[in-house]
Scaffold this active site. Structure first.
Site, PDB file in Angstrom:
ATOM      1  N   TYR A 104    -115.526  23.560  -4.292  1.00 60.74           N
ATOM      2  CA  TYR A 104    -116.739  22.986  -3.726  1.00 60.74           C
ATOM      3  C   TYR A 104    -117.711  24.121  -3.391  1.00 60.74           C
ATOM      4  CZ  TYR A 104    -115.676  18.024  -3.338  1.00 60.74           C
ATOM      5  OH  TYR A 104    -115.426  16.714  -3.614  1.00 60.74           O
ATOM      6  N   HIS A 122     -89.730  10.740  13.233  1.00 53.59           N
ATOM      7  CA  HIS A 122     -90.478  11.428  14.277  1.00 53.59           C
ATOM      8  C   HIS A 122     -91.997  11.281  14.112  1.00 53.59           C
ATOM      9  CE1 HIS A 122     -90.865  15.397  16.779  1.00 53.59           C
ATOM     10  NE2 HIS A 122     -91.878  14.592  16.962  1.00 53.59           N
ATOM     11  N   GLU A 166     -93.061  20.822  21.800  1.00 51.37           N
ATOM     12  CA  GLU A 166     -93.038  21.191  20.380  1.00 51.37           C
ATOM     13  C   GLU A 166     -93.677  22.550  20.120  1.00 51.37           C
ATOM     14  OE1 GLU A 166     -91.112  19.813  18.632  1.00 51.37           O
ATOM     15  OE2 GLU A 166     -91.196  17.627  18.663  1.00 51.37           O
TER      16      GLU A 166
HETATM   17 ZN   LIG Z   1     -93.468  14.695  18.284  1.00 51.80          ZN
END
Ligand SMILES: [Zn+2]
Length: 221
Positions: free
Chosen positions: A208, A155, A73
């Site tokens: 914050y 996925h 990926e």
């Molecule tokens: Zn994946």
């Protein structure tokens, strides 16, 4: 952080996401910006065995350095870090509840004010495309528009943060929201907070104070 410290921090983050149930095996992957490129987990190596030198450096053209292949990926990690200069780290996991909603093709609506941690009143679900593909990366970038998290149909999910700790924290928050939404859907129709209310909370999280950039993100509750 030095190159080596960042490599070790990536390994620690991998081990943590397996310990806390966000990930199993090596399905998830993590990247962090380093100089003119990024460090990313290698493809298929068990996290327990990872050594700092196993983490792969990629330049922004996607050319790897090191002995292992980068995560399959790598493309969306590279594209997100390239497109979002404020982002320092990307966490991708197939966590059970976020993935279940993604299988239903559902994003997460504003069921809880903590959704503001992802930048807006929805966490979108990107359309399905084959893992590792350019199309998946494109869909993810679109789903992340104005947000720091999205689901990926059939996925998993992506969480983006200024640094590793924040990206990992956000991935946990997204999974919690997915779990809450899933629980609601068993019973009935959840009440959805207005866009105006979420905009207010996004602003509150931001204000914050200057310290917020260096300290842990707000916890839920
Ligand atoms: Zn994946």
């Amino acid at each position: 952080m030095t190159d080596r410290e960042l490599r070790s921090a990536i390994i620690q983050a991998c081990l943590e996401m397996n310990r806390n149930g966000l990930n199993q095996g090596t399905s998830g992957n993590i990247s962090a910006r380093l100089e003119a490129g990024l460090l990313i987990t290698p493809s298929g190596l068990p996290y327990e065995a990872l050594q700092p030198e196993d983490i792969v450096f990629l330049d922004m053209q996607g050319r790897p350095e090191g002995r292992w292949k980068p995560s399959s990926e790598w493309r969306f990690h590279r594209d997100i870090l390239h497109a979002r200069p404020e982002a320092g780290a990307v966490v991708h996991v197939h966590s059970p509840y976020a993935t279940a909603l993604a299988i239903l093709g559902r994003g997460i609506p504003a069921i809880h004010y903590m959704i503001a941690a992802a930048g807006g009143p929805t966490i979108r679900c990107a359309p399905y495309a084959t893992f590792g593909s350019e199309a998946l990366s494109q869909y993810a970038l679109e789903a992340l528009e104005g947000r720091s998290a999205c689901l990926l149909a059939n996925h998993g999910m992506i969480a983006v943060g200024a640094d590793l700790a924040k990206a990992l924290w956000l991935a946990g928050e997204v999974e919690t929201l997915a779990r809450q939404y899933h629980a609601c859907l068993q019973v009935g129709e959840p009440v959805i907070l207005s866009d105006a209310e979420i905009a207010r909370v996004v602003e509150k999280f931001r204000s914050y104070g200057p310290k917020a950039q260096d300290t842990a993100p707000p916890t839920s509750g």
